[in-house]
Design an enzyme around this catalytic site. Sequence first.
Site, mmCIF file in Angstrom:
data_model
loop_
_atom_site.group_PDB
_atom_site.id
_atom_site.type_symbol
_atom_site.label_atom_id
_atom_site.label_comp_id
_atom_site.label_asym_id
_atom_site.label_seq_id
_atom_site.Cartn_x
_atom_site.Cartn_y
_atom_site.Cartn_z
ATOM 1 N N THR A 4 -6.816 0.965 -16.073
ATOM 2 C CA THR A 4 -6.985 0.346 -14.756
ATOM 3 C C THR A 4 -6.709 -1.157 -14.786
ATOM 4 O OG1 THR A 4 -8.669 1.998 -14.271
ATOM 5 C CG2 THR A 4 -8.667 0.027 -12.880
ATOM 6 N N HIS A 34 -2.022 -8.464 -20.218
ATOM 7 C CA HIS A 34 -1.206 -7.444 -19.557
ATOM 8 C C HIS A 34 -0.963 -7.975 -18.148
ATOM 9 C CE1 HIS A 34 0.528 -3.635 -18.453
ATOM 10 N NE2 HIS A 34 -0.291 -3.557 -17.417
ATOM 11 N N ASP A 78 -11.786 13.049 -10.502
ATOM 12 C CA ASP A 78 -11.278 12.155 -9.458
ATOM 13 C C ASP A 78 -12.160 12.314 -8.226
ATOM 14 O OD1 ASP A 78 -8.189 10.771 -9.155
ATOM 15 O OD2 ASP A 78 -9.421 10.939 -7.328
HETATM 16 N N1 LIG Z 1 -2.290 -0.642 -18.158
HETATM 17 C C1 LIG Z 1 -1.097 -0.281 -17.723
HETATM 18 O O1 LIG Z 1 -0.089 -0.405 -18.443
HETATM 19 C C2 LIG Z 1 -0.926 0.326 -16.367
HETATM 20 C C3 LIG Z 1 0.283 0.926 -15.990
HETATM 21 C C4 LIG Z 1 0.381 1.522 -14.740
HETATM 22 C C5 LIG Z 1 -0.721 1.494 -13.872
HETATM 23 N N2 LIG Z 1 -1.858 0.866 -14.272
HETATM 24 C C6 LIG Z 1 -3.044 0.828 -13.435
HETATM 25 O O2 LIG Z 1 -3.681 2.105 -13.530
HETATM 26 C C7 LIG Z 1 -4.439 2.317 -12.345
HETATM 27 C C8 LIG Z 1 -4.052 3.675 -11.772
HETATM 28 O O3 LIG Z 1 -2.747 3.598 -11.249
HETATM 29 P P1 LIG Z 1 -2.174 4.802 -10.344
HETATM 30 O O4 LIG Z 1 -0.806 4.404 -9.990
HETATM 31 O O5 LIG Z 1 -2.443 6.085 -11.013
HETATM 32 O O6 LIG Z 1 -3.122 4.668 -9.070
HETATM 33 P P2 LIG Z 1 -3.441 5.851 -8.030
HETATM 34 O O7 LIG Z 1 -3.966 5.194 -6.796
HETATM 35 O O8 LIG Z 1 -2.282 6.766 -7.922
HETATM 36 O O9 LIG Z 1 -4.610 6.665 -8.736
HETATM 37 C C9 LIG Z 1 -5.923 6.185 -8.857
HETATM 38 C C10 LIG Z 1 -6.835 7.393 -8.748
HETATM 39 O O10 LIG Z 1 -8.178 6.959 -9.014
HETATM 40 C C11 LIG Z 1 -9.018 7.740 -8.170
HETATM 41 N N3 LIG Z 1 -10.328 7.088 -8.079
HETATM 42 C C12 LIG Z 1 -10.692 5.994 -7.342
HETATM 43 N N4 LIG Z 1 -11.989 5.726 -7.534
HETATM 44 C C13 LIG Z 1 -12.465 6.656 -8.416
HETATM 45 C C14 LIG Z 1 -13.732 6.892 -9.005
HETATM 46 N N5 LIG Z 1 -14.788 6.100 -8.737
HETATM 47 N N6 LIG Z 1 -13.861 7.933 -9.852
HETATM 48 C C15 LIG Z 1 -12.810 8.744 -10.128
HETATM 49 N N7 LIG Z 1 -11.572 8.562 -9.586
HETATM 50 C C16 LIG Z 1 -11.407 7.531 -8.756
HETATM 51 C C17 LIG Z 1 -8.251 7.810 -6.845
HETATM 52 O O11 LIG Z 1 -8.729 8.847 -6.005
HETATM 53 C C18 LIG Z 1 -6.822 8.046 -7.349
HETATM 54 O O12 LIG Z 1 -6.505 9.422 -7.443
HETATM 55 C C19 LIG Z 1 -4.126 1.153 -11.426
HETATM 56 O O13 LIG Z 1 -5.140 0.181 -11.579
HETATM 57 C C20 LIG Z 1 -2.804 0.646 -11.957
HETATM 58 O O14 LIG Z 1 -2.548 -0.693 -11.621
HETATM 59 C C21 LIG Z 1 -1.987 0.301 -15.484
HETATM 60 O O1 LIG Z 2 0.490 -0.929 -11.915
HETATM 61 C C1 LIG Z 2 0.961 -2.063 -12.089
HETATM 62 O O2 LIG Z 2 0.632 -3.049 -11.403
HETATM 63 C C2 LIG Z 2 1.971 -2.268 -13.186
HETATM 64 C C3 LIG Z 2 1.472 -1.756 -14.513
HETATM 65 O O3 LIG Z 2 0.443 -2.551 -15.027
HETATM 66 C C4 LIG Z 2 2.601 -1.632 -15.499
HETATM 67 O O4 LIG Z 2 2.663 -2.402 -16.458
HETATM 68 O O5 LIG Z 2 3.429 -0.743 -15.304
#
Ligand SMILES: NC(=O)c1ccc[n+]([C@@H]2O[C@H](COP(=O)([O-])OP(=O)(O)OC[C@H]3O[C@@H](n4cnc5c(N)ncnc54)[C@H](O)[C@@H]3O)[C@@H](O)[C@H]2O)c1
Ligand SMILES: O=C(O)C[C@H](O)C(=O)O
EC number: 1.1.1.37
Length: 312
Positions: A128, A183, A33
């Site tokens: 992401t 998604h 991170d």
């Molecule tokens: N696909 C899914 O079902 C799903 C579900 C939930 C969240 N998400 C997505 O997952 C992603 C993460 O969500 P989150 O709630 O953990 O966000 P968050 O902000 O809590 O965590 C993201 C992390 O990425 C780090 N980061 C940023 N740039 C970076 C880099 N270049 N290299 C390494 N680390 C880096 C940040 O410092 C942070 O700790 C978001 O895009 C969110 O929308 C997807």
């Molecule tokens: O982080 C979000 O925007 C929602 C996420 O993609 C989820 O499905 O929980």
Amino acid sequence: MQVTVIGGAGTIGAATAYTLALDRPTLDVALCDVERDAARGDATDVTHARAHVAHPVGRSSGDRPGAVRAVDPGPGAIEDADVVVVAASGAGTQTGGRMAAIEANRAVVDEVAAWFPEHAPRPVVTVTNPLDRMNYRLFRRVGWERSRFVGYALSETARVADELARRHGTTAERVSCPVVGEHGEHIVPLFSRASVDGDPLDLSAEEREAVTEYARRIPYDVIDWRGARHSSRWVTARGVAALTGRLLDGGLDTPVGLSTPLDGEYGYEGVSLGVPVTLDADGIDAVHEWDLPADERAALDAAYEAVRATPE
Ligand SMILES: NC(=O)c1ccc[n+]([C@@H]2O[C@H](COP(=O)([O-])OP(=O)(O)OC[C@H]3O[C@@H](n4cnc5c(N)ncnc54)[C@H](O)[C@@H]3O)[C@@H](O)[C@H]2O)c1
Ligand SMILES: O=C(O)C[C@H](O)C(=O)O
């Protein structure tokens, strides 16, 4: 074996690392991170979580434990990884929907993609958001074969199953209803294949729409209730850890809805989209082209058109 979680100090990344570490006591887990101290803190905390085997209250496998450690951002973060999870996000959790993060996360994905070695492909689980676009962007930037890029979209399958179970007085494990499409807004639960204990579930058009709307809305209710800094960490971490585990174990023969770059399947190309896939140790083993009823096919076509408008 080792899994590297990029974005490992984030809500999803840290919860995924914790889940993997407890599910698989011998696995090495690397947390990468840009918030290096936070990654170190989470790695140390998860290491201590594993150390509960030291006292009679904790469970002991007797196996030699793997290491949980923080690793610096850069190529070294993934050189020993058998599977890479990409959950980094520049925008944090979005209350404005997944597409609101696209600009910030394009930059994050481009930065991370540069760390991947050209000639050492391995499975990548993209988390992401916006998921389909970021999985496709990573595929295009890294240049490995498309089957390596597995876009995580199973939370929606879990949400649909939970809601169907609630409505039909049963439990989620007895329900099956694959979910494909985007998604995001254009998710496509395949209700024509919905079943309980293998028996088809007959659902009215109203109920289908209500369940679909529930799956669209509920992640944002969760974010609203919990505070915008916390996305759907538990359902996502459980799902990402389970998916990563299947890849480490060699794959999965039963089709599930995951996002993958398409090259003509269903007549679609130039996007990553949720479709039924099976897995092998390298990533996507096969895309299954199911014969869908007209309404579900039209919904999948609409998802394709929506993603194709902004493919990465
Ligand atoms: N696909 C899914 O079902 C799903 C579900 C939930 C969240 N998400 C997505 O997952 C992603 C993460 O969500 P989150 O709630 O953990 O966000 P968050 O902000 O809590 O965590 C993201 C992390 O990425 C780090 N980061 C940023 N740039 C970076 C880099 N270049 N290299 C390494 N680390 C880096 C940040 O410092 C942070 O700790 C978001 O895009 C969110 O929308 C997807
Ligand atoms: O982080 C979000 O925007 C929602 C996420 O993609 C989820 O499905 O929980």
